[in-house]
Design an enzyme around this catalytic site. Sequence first.
Site, PDB file in Angstrom:
ATOM      1  N   SER A 258      14.180 -11.542 -12.837  1.00  0.00           N
ATOM      2  CA  SER A 258      12.982 -11.460 -13.680  1.00  0.00           C
ATOM      3  C   SER A 258      12.747 -10.026 -14.110  1.00  0.00           C
ATOM      4  O   SER A 258      13.140  -9.077 -13.428  1.00  0.00           O
ATOM      5  CB  SER A 258      11.755 -11.962 -12.924  1.00  0.00           C
ATOM      6  OG  SER A 258      11.429 -11.031 -11.919  1.00  0.00           O
ATOM      7  N   LYS A 259      12.103  -9.901 -15.245  1.00  0.00           N
ATOM      8  CA  LYS A 259      11.784  -8.594 -15.804  1.00  0.00           C
ATOM      9  C   LYS A 259      10.912  -7.826 -14.809  1.00  0.00           C
ATOM     10  O   LYS A 259      11.093  -6.635 -14.589  1.00  0.00           O
ATOM     11  CB  LYS A 259      11.049  -8.815 -17.135  1.00  0.00           C
ATOM     12  CG  LYS A 259      10.455  -7.603 -17.763  1.00  0.00           C
ATOM     13  CD  LYS A 259      11.475  -6.893 -18.623  1.00  0.00           C
ATOM     14  CE  LYS A 259      10.843  -5.747 -19.388  1.00  0.00           C
ATOM     15  NZ  LYS A 259      10.588  -4.563 -18.610  1.00  0.00           N
ATOM     16  N   ARG A 260       9.961  -8.549 -14.212  1.00  0.00           N
ATOM     17  CA  ARG A 260       9.024  -7.890 -13.303  1.00  0.00           C
ATOM     18  C   ARG A 260       9.758  -7.258 -12.117  1.00  0.00           C
ATOM     19  O   ARG A 260       9.512  -6.152 -11.719  1.00  0.00           O
ATOM     20  CB  ARG A 260       7.973  -8.892 -12.819  1.00  0.00           C
ATOM     21  CG  ARG A 260       6.666  -8.222 -12.510  1.00  0.00           C
ATOM     22  CD  ARG A 260       5.533  -9.180 -12.177  1.00  0.00           C
ATOM     23  NE  ARG A 260       5.706 -10.545 -12.598  1.00  0.00           N
ATOM     24  CZ  ARG A 260       5.799 -11.563 -11.760  1.00  0.00           C
ATOM     25  NH1 ARG A 260       5.769 -11.366 -10.463  1.00  0.00           N
ATOM     26  NH2 ARG A 260       5.916 -12.790 -12.219  1.00  0.00           N
TER      27      ARG A 260
END
Length: 494
Positions: A258-260
Amino acid sequence: MSTQHQKVRVRIAPSPTGYLHLGTARTAVYNYLYAKHNHGRFVFRLEDTDEERSNDAYTQDIIKYLKWLGINWDEGPDIGGSYGPYRQTQKEEHYRKLANELVASKKAYFCYATQDELAKLKEDQQNSGLPSRYDNRGRFVSEKQAQEYEAEGRIPCIRLIVEEPRVVSWNDLIKGPISINTQDLGGDPVLVKSSGMAVYNFAVVVDDLDMEITDVIRGEDHIHNTAKQILIYEALGKECPRFAHAALIFDAEKQKLSKRKHGEFVHISKYEKDGYLPQALFNYLTQMSFTMSNGQEIFTQEEAIEAFDLAKVSKSPAIFDLTKLNWFNNHYLRALPANDFENLAKPYLKDLSLDKYEGPKINQMLNLIKDGLNNLSEIKEQLTYFEPKPIDLNQSEIRPILDTDSARKILRLMLENVDKFKNLDSPAAKALIDEIGLSNGFKKNKELYMPIRVALTGRLHGPDLSKIITILSGSGLVQERLENALNLTLQIKS
Ligand code: GLU
């Protein structure tokens, strides 16, 4: 016409709400390979109905990096000599018309529930420990009540009537038989929002029908959407395409990418910038969940097209492993002809001060490290000792190597002979070092070579020392560094 007999047509349908990421790229790779393997067509469609989150920078990034990966689509609107993507926003009227037809045939209805009402419903469900879902209340609104809502100025959305309970099943081309109970779908789904925009599940069905898509290959996070979409196909009286859901990509700690959590590492652009080759990434993404029957890991796009089979795509999560990608990229970098490698590598030299060197020397430097590179951005770090800057010899692991009588002896001998190294090629430079060593009683190669390496590069390991000397010779740096190292170790001694 049944999809069984149609020519294969697949699509990649990203939403331009973020940069092209590994998950979408892998889905694109699988669709592309499937299309080519089956002599079908691969279509690119932007699902840009989410006006607030869609952004042209994302669109451009997706287009650029699909092309960079070598994933070219077979059709689309003409944008000056090449194909652009199809876009959903250009079809709003069409979606609304079809949704209204479903209302007219009593397969869908106008729902006047307000946002406040739905928020209250959710809160009540939460307070009673129930899963949140729409309770289908709009289905039971009388004609008269609907007119009153209209008079109040409420603008309805359109929802599909979903029979509950009921099981929706399909035979997934990757995962095998899948069954979903309609009670787990969150209530009658919205088709068109009160803003007039079609939601993803409806637009995607209409588009896939319009584009005569025969096979929908996407990530398994869409499995519940697929159940809803099957119900929409049914309501429209159309046959479904075949479905295939690929397991998601996880990191080595089994966390979803995930980007996060993983930042830029989920974006394809990061790999281009860091100097990965598109063919390496394409190969890596393909084999992440797809194994060739002969176990071959390195293969060309043509070989992948030839062998690709959804039945051989793994049902278990794919693991994204940078070390493995590095291994692939190293292979592809090594395989590049010297010229191509030099051209690709040059931009990565821009932060190094190498003005002292002529072009051929720069190419020699690059070819010195070519075989050991994981990516081109490592070039800078690996070539810093060619810059005309002092070498830090006080690092704890190298200083002891210089502070010995034997090291001082070889440094002195090298200095005495330093002019002889000018204009020598590397085999001759090696022969000269060996001769100096032999005639001065050096028995172990390590005692001979290590102090020179450390003095010249500040490192314990690296490419062939005689090649390094050949490149440095003529720049004055060999002499300067041997002197510096000798002076330093003599100071300690005295
Ligand atoms: N826009 C959806 C996504 O990016 C597409 C899913 C699909 O392929 O239907 O996840």
